[in-house]
Design an enzyme around this catalytic site. Structure first.
Site, short mmCIF file in Angstrom:
data_model
loop_
_atom_site.label_atom_id
_atom_site.label_comp_id
_atom_site.label_asym_id
_atom_site.label_seq_id
_atom_site.Cartn_x
_atom_site.Cartn_y
_atom_site.Cartn_z
N LYS A 83 0.85 -1.20 0.00
CA LYS A 83 0.00 0.00 0.00
C LYS A 83 0.88 1.24 0.00
O LYS A 83 1.90 1.30 0.70
CB LYS A 83 -0.92 -0.03 1.23
CG LYS A 83 -1.98 1.07 1.26
CD LYS A 83 -2.89 0.88 2.47
CE LYS A 83 -3.97 1.95 2.54
NZ LYS A 83 -4.88 1.73 3.71
N SER A 158 -9.69 1.78 2.80
CA SER A 158 -8.85 2.59 1.92
C SER A 158 -7.83 1.75 1.14
O SER A 158 -7.22 2.25 0.20
CB SER A 158 -8.12 3.64 2.74
OG SER A 158 -7.24 3.02 3.69
N SER A 182 -9.82 -0.80 6.91
CA SER A 182 -9.28 -0.53 5.58
C SER A 182 -8.59 -1.70 4.90
O SER A 182 -8.29 -1.62 3.72
CB SER A 182 -8.30 0.65 5.65
OG SER A 182 -9.00 1.85 5.87
#
Length: 493
Positions: A83, A158, A182
């Site tokens: 990420k 996210s 997330s």
């Protein structure tokens, strides 16, 4: 097994590591196929922000080490995506924001270093909502990521790029961050496995902070076994992060997490409040999960967690307060985008620089500053912390009666891109089931629980007491192997 006869990119992490170690195929062949897969599907999915151009060379070096008889780690040759709010030395880390669009960290996050030490190959950085603030991966400087199962729909957030890259078979494992769901939200929406560890089990050193008391780095993969393997590598104390604790020990060996399935009948509690109000197809899938556990001689029953009604308000109050403090450093002086200060009075310059944030980030900074202000600190922030304490106490009492708690990961099915982006309150409500684990600091994970009538993924959430990851993984592995949820299906890209 030959590279020409097998879609190597479709293999799970453990299968790749075994094949590379035993020289059934080379890491170079595998990474080449992964890169070709990325070229094929990225125009549709948009999961990656940055691709590691040196991945093939790293794979070649690993192959040479194996040929020379060198020792390699448990994830030898495995393609991993990271990420884009987790620092990678020499590879930009943008947080999907204009503020950091050209930032290249001079160091690796601890979790990245541990993956590389285990032989994994970082193939790139993946998309997210700006500074990890969102549930859809629409709030990104790099454009929205799309759900591999239906590219007109969101992948969740996210960590949308994390889940989409795994589901689209652009990597075998991905690391995301989970502040309020997330990792688990996109895992549910993309029909993969995603895990949020106990707070303190995995180092946050090198994770760009959003809400320090809530967030954790967690792995995502297509199977429970691969998630367990990744967790074994990244878990454990880190001198650079004083919130970490030593991983549970077995003699003198570090913790090793597995996915062997339950060894004794577990006590499973379905949290009634998490199912109430959920989409009918989601609720049915969750109740079907109890039948799976009951079929393995587990004691299953409904239970109640009344303080859930305060969880969402408590979470957003605390998260936004911490975000307003953490993001104060982004002033376009120490970090920022290219904007010449000449001709600006300081306040005007600062205001214009801060306007470089996206709308959702600005909304959370302003709200966080408001709840921390002198006139409202006790009215909002302290009350949120009190509600958090009540929730933790209720959960502790439940874990005295149950080994795992279950419920929906997400109360709704994946929705279309743009459908909720203009309504922040509706967007925040989708986190109702996941924020509980972050507030309490307990481990939680999402496993595929089937599909809707429209072929949209549904996720089952499991939660366990602090540092009981192995119990939770055992339950998830049993569910994975015993259910008929179609978990081995792949999206048609």
């Amino acid at each position: 097994m030959t590279a020409t006869a097998t879609k190597l990119y479709s293999l799970g992490a453990l299968a790749v590591a075994q094949g590379v170690r035993e020289r059934q195929f080379s890491a170079e062949e595998y990474i080449h196929q992964v890169m070709e897969r990325m070229e094929q599907v990225e125009p549709k999915v948009n999961a990656f922000v940055t691709v590691n151009k040196g991945a093939v060379e790293q794979a070649r070096a690993l192959d040479k080490k194996i040929r020379d008889g060198g020792q390699v780690g448990p994830l030898a040759g495995v393609a991993v995506s990271i990420k884009d709010n987790i620092c990678t030395k020499g590879m930009r880390t943008t947080c999907a924001s204009r503020m950091l669009e050209e930032f290249v960290p001079p160091y690796d996050a601890t979790v990245v270093r541990r993956l590389q030490d285990a032989g994994a190959i970082i193939v790139g950085k993946v998309n997210l909502d700006e500074f990890a603030m969102g549930s859809t991966t629409e709030f990104s400087r790099h454009g929205p990521t799309r759900n591999p199962w239906d590219i007109s729909r969101v992948p969740g957030g996210s960590s949308g790029g994390t889940a989409a890259s795994v589901a689209a078979m652009e990597c075998a494992i991905s690391l995301g961050s989970d502040t309020g769901g997330s990792v688990r939200c996109p895992a549910s929406f993309c029909s993969i496995v995603g895990l949020k560890p106990t707070y303190g089990l995995v180092s946050r050193y090198g994770l760009v902070s959003y809400a320090n008391s809530l967030e954790q780095v967690g792995p995502a993969a297509r199977t429970v076994a691969d998630v367990a393997a990744a967790l074994s590598v990244i878990a454990g104390h880190d001198d650079r992060d004083h919130t970490t604790v030593a991983a549970p020990q077995d003699g003198n060996r570090p913790a090793h997490y597995s996915a062997a399935g339950i060894k004794k009948a577990l006590r499973v509690g379905l949290v009634r409040e998490l199912v109430e109000g959920a989409d009918e197809q989601v609720a049915k899938a969750v109740y079907r999960s109890l039948d799976v556990f009951a079929g393995q001689s587990c004691k299953c029953e409904e239970t109640s967690l009344p303080s859930v009604q305060y969880a969402l308000a408590s979470y957003y109050t605390i998260a936004m307060a911490e975000a307003s403090s953490n993001l104060a450093r982004y002033d376009n002086v120490r970090y920022g985008f290219d904007m010449s200060p000449e001709g600006y009075e300081w306040n005007a310059y600062f205001a214009k620089a801060r306007a470089g944030f996206g709308e959702e980030v600005k909304r959370r900074i302003i709200t966080g500053a408001y709840v921390l202000s002198s006139g409202y600190y006790g009215k909002y922030y302290l009350k949120a912390q009190q509600a958090r304490s009540v929730l933790k106490k209720e959960l502790k009492s439940l874990f005295a009666k149950y080994d795992v708690l279950v419920g929906p990961t997400m109360p709704i099915l994946p929705f279309r891109i743009g459908e909720k982006v203009d309504d922040p309150l509706k967007m925040y409500l989708v986190d109702i089931d996941t924020v509980v684990a972050n507030l309490a600091g307990i481990p939680a994970m999402s496993v595929p629980a089937g599909f809707s009538a429209d072929n949209l993924p549904i996720g089952l959430q499991l939660m366990a007491d602090e540092f009981q990851e192995q119990t939770m993984l055992d339950a998830a592995a049993t569910f994975e192997s015993s259910s008929s949820s179609g978990m081995q299906r792949s999206p048609d890209l």
